[in-house]
Design a protein around this motif. Structure first.
Motif, mmCIF file in Angstrom:
data_model
loop_
_atom_site.group_PDB
_atom_site.id
_atom_site.type_symbol
_atom_site.label_atom_id
_atom_site.label_comp_id
_atom_site.label_asym_id
_atom_site.label_seq_id
_atom_site.Cartn_x
_atom_site.Cartn_y
_atom_site.Cartn_z
ATOM 1 N N LYS A 186 5.746 1.487 -11.316
ATOM 2 C CA LYS A 186 5.253 2.332 -12.556
ATOM 3 C C LYS A 186 3.895 2.577 -12.403
ATOM 4 O O LYS A 186 3.068 3.142 -13.142
ATOM 5 C CB LYS A 186 5.422 2.013 -13.733
ATOM 6 C CG LYS A 186 7.004 1.855 -14.038
ATOM 7 C CD LYS A 186 7.709 3.209 -14.356
ATOM 8 C CE LYS A 186 9.104 2.871 -14.587
ATOM 9 N NZ LYS A 186 9.985 4.339 -14.528
ATOM 10 N N PHE A 187 3.353 1.967 -11.192
ATOM 11 C CA PHE A 187 1.966 2.171 -10.795
ATOM 12 C C PHE A 187 1.519 2.126 -9.259
ATOM 13 O O PHE A 187 2.542 1.948 -8.537
ATOM 14 C CB PHE A 187 1.078 0.798 -11.293
ATOM 15 C CG PHE A 187 1.385 -0.509 -10.629
ATOM 16 C CD1 PHE A 187 0.584 -0.813 -9.631
ATOM 17 C CD2 PHE A 187 2.590 -1.064 -10.671
ATOM 18 C CE1 PHE A 187 0.744 -2.006 -8.750
ATOM 19 C CE2 PHE A 187 2.925 -2.420 -9.864
ATOM 20 C CZ PHE A 187 1.772 -2.686 -8.899
ATOM 21 N N ILE A 188 0.573 2.206 -8.803
ATOM 22 C CA ILE A 188 0.138 2.059 -7.409
ATOM 23 C C ILE A 188 -1.336 1.712 -7.415
ATOM 24 O O ILE A 188 -2.207 1.741 -8.385
ATOM 25 C CB ILE A 188 0.101 3.484 -6.808
ATOM 26 C CG1 ILE A 188 -0.050 3.605 -5.148
ATOM 27 C CG2 ILE A 188 -1.005 4.270 -7.298
ATOM 28 C CD1 ILE A 188 0.948 2.615 -4.694
ATOM 29 N N CYS A 189 -1.685 0.877 -6.354
ATOM 30 C CA CYS A 189 -3.068 0.435 -6.208
ATOM 31 C C CYS A 189 -3.329 -0.010 -4.757
ATOM 32 O O CYS A 189 -2.444 0.432 -3.892
ATOM 33 C CB CYS A 189 -3.186 -1.078 -6.974
ATOM 34 S SG CYS A 189 -2.161 -2.397 -6.369
ATOM 35 N N PHE A 190 -4.465 -0.424 -4.492
ATOM 36 C CA PHE A 190 -4.755 -0.513 -3.168
ATOM 37 C C PHE A 190 -3.877 -1.742 -2.636
ATOM 38 O O PHE A 190 -3.955 -2.689 -3.174
ATOM 39 C CB PHE A 190 -6.205 -0.998 -2.817
ATOM 40 C CG PHE A 190 -6.976 -0.893 -1.536
ATOM 41 C CD1 PHE A 190 -6.949 0.505 -1.009
ATOM 42 C CD2 PHE A 190 -7.149 -2.032 -0.946
ATOM 43 C CE1 PHE A 190 -7.467 0.390 0.490
ATOM 44 C CE2 PHE A 190 -7.493 -2.053 0.451
ATOM 45 C CZ PHE A 190 -7.692 -1.002 1.129
ATOM 46 N N PRO A 191 -3.261 -1.408 -1.419
ATOM 47 C CA PRO A 191 -2.509 -2.659 -0.963
ATOM 48 C C PRO A 191 -3.299 -3.905 -0.745
ATOM 49 O O PRO A 191 -4.395 -4.346 -0.442
ATOM 50 C CB PRO A 191 -2.281 -2.281 0.642
ATOM 51 C CG PRO A 191 -2.279 -0.947 0.379
ATOM 52 C CD PRO A 191 -3.544 -0.565 -0.370
ATOM 53 N N GLY A 192 -2.572 -5.021 -1.590
ATOM 54 C CA GLY A 192 -3.325 -6.136 -1.589
ATOM 55 C C GLY A 192 -3.651 -6.876 -2.852
ATOM 56 O O GLY A 192 -3.764 -8.000 -3.029
ATOM 57 N N PHE A 193 -3.440 -5.944 -3.834
ATOM 58 C CA PHE A 193 -3.926 -6.243 -5.299
ATOM 59 C C PHE A 193 -2.656 -6.247 -6.262
ATOM 60 O O PHE A 193 -2.737 -6.069 -7.507
ATOM 61 C CB PHE A 193 -4.912 -5.121 -5.776
ATOM 62 C CG PHE A 193 -6.094 -5.384 -5.092
ATOM 63 C CD1 PHE A 193 -7.289 -6.241 -5.734
ATOM 64 C CD2 PHE A 193 -6.551 -4.850 -3.866
ATOM 65 C CE1 PHE A 193 -8.317 -6.725 -4.936
ATOM 66 C CE2 PHE A 193 -7.963 -5.054 -3.310
ATOM 67 C CZ PHE A 193 -8.783 -5.781 -3.629
ATOM 68 N N GLU A 194 -1.446 -6.356 -5.784
ATOM 69 C CA GLU A 194 -0.406 -5.995 -6.527
ATOM 70 C C GLU A 194 -0.022 -7.176 -7.259
ATOM 71 O O GLU A 194 0.764 -7.097 -8.386
ATOM 72 C CB GLU A 194 1.171 -5.592 -5.522
ATOM 73 C CG GLU A 194 0.822 -4.508 -4.639
ATOM 74 C CD GLU A 194 0.244 -4.864 -3.106
ATOM 75 O OE1 GLU A 194 -0.274 -5.974 -3.216
ATOM 76 O OE2 GLU A 194 0.216 -3.984 -2.617
ATOM 77 N N SER A 195 -0.388 -8.400 -6.918
ATOM 78 C CA SER A 195 -0.005 -9.455 -7.710
ATOM 79 C C SER A 195 1.448 -9.860 -7.801
ATOM 80 O O SER A 195 1.671 -10.320 -8.862
ATOM 81 C CB SER A 195 -1.134 -9.617 -9.073
ATOM 82 O OG SER A 195 -2.280 -9.643 -8.737
ATOM 83 N N GLY A 196 2.245 -9.676 -6.774
ATOM 84 C CA GLY A 196 3.677 -9.972 -6.954
ATOM 85 C C GLY A 196 4.515 -8.607 -7.350
ATOM 86 O O GLY A 196 5.483 -8.927 -7.165
ATOM 87 N N LEU A 197 3.799 -7.766 -7.877
ATOM 88 C CA LEU A 197 4.782 -6.719 -8.384
ATOM 89 C C LEU A 197 4.822 -5.873 -7.311
ATOM 90 O O LEU A 197 4.251 -5.663 -6.071
ATOM 91 C CB LEU A 197 3.825 -5.941 -9.494
ATOM 92 C CG LEU A 197 3.733 -6.615 -10.808
ATOM 93 C CD1 LEU A 197 2.973 -5.714 -11.834
ATOM 94 C CD2 LEU A 197 5.088 -7.102 -11.464
ATOM 95 N N ARG A 198 5.794 -4.766 -7.342
ATOM 96 C CA ARG A 198 6.236 -3.807 -6.535
ATOM 97 C C ARG A 198 5.691 -2.420 -6.842
ATOM 98 O O ARG A 198 6.373 -1.753 -7.603
ATOM 99 C CB ARG A 198 7.942 -3.874 -6.211
ATOM 100 C CG ARG A 198 8.342 -2.828 -5.131
ATOM 101 C CD ARG A 198 9.795 -2.914 -5.173
ATOM 102 N NE ARG A 198 10.457 -2.379 -6.134
ATOM 103 C CZ ARG A 198 11.114 -3.000 -7.107
ATOM 104 N NH1 ARG A 198 11.310 -4.116 -6.884
ATOM 105 N NH2 ARG A 198 11.506 -2.262 -8.159
#
Length: 147
Positions: A116-128
């Motif tokens: 349900k989101f997107i971010c810069f790769p590496g900032f996901e904190s375990g989420l997909r």
């Protein structure tokens, strides 16, 4: 829709200034709201803000934008005023937008869910994260980066 872009030292200037410019050109009432009156970006670009964070009345805004960049994202996340604004906007079902690394702030608060989101790769904190450039989930809008 009155919009604030919170800006602080160490941010990615393009994520703040280009977003401001595009919204302004679209006729949206947008302001750069800063920790200090003059901001120095992660690339040493200096610019002035419209208002200081301590001077605003958040009730007058409908959208909050958090630009990314490092250490700008960390500076945003570590500021209690920003945390309080996020909580207020969330509780009032107002738009909260985050670009690049800044969605990590919302992830750490437990506000974003898998896919349900997107971010810069590496900032996901375990989420997909989703496999998109930008994602809207109700009142959350997140972007992978400037591109």
């Amino acid at each position: 829709m009155k919009t604030m872009i919170i800006v602080n030292n160490g941010l990615e200037e393009c994520e703040a200034l280009m977003t401001y410019d595009l919204l302004y050109r679209a006729g949206i009432d947008v302001e750069l709201v800063g920790f200090t009156s003059e901001i120095v970006s992660s690339h040493n670009v200096t610019f002035k803000v419209h208002k200081l964070l301590d001077e605003i009345n958040p009730d007058g805004y409908e959208c909050l934008i958090l630009p990314g960049g490092m250490p700008g994202t960390t500076n945003l996340e570590n500021d209690q005023r920003v945390q309080d604004l996020i909580d207020l906007f969330y509780s009032q079902n107002k738009y909260i937008c985050a670009i690049c690394a800044a969605p990590s702030i919302l992830i750490h608060k437990g506000l974003l869910k898998d896919d349900k989101f997107i971010c810069f790769p590496g900032f996901e904190s375990g989420l997909r994260p989703a496999n998109e450039k930008a994602v809207q989930d109700n009142k959350f809008i997140t972007g992978k980066g400037l591109g």
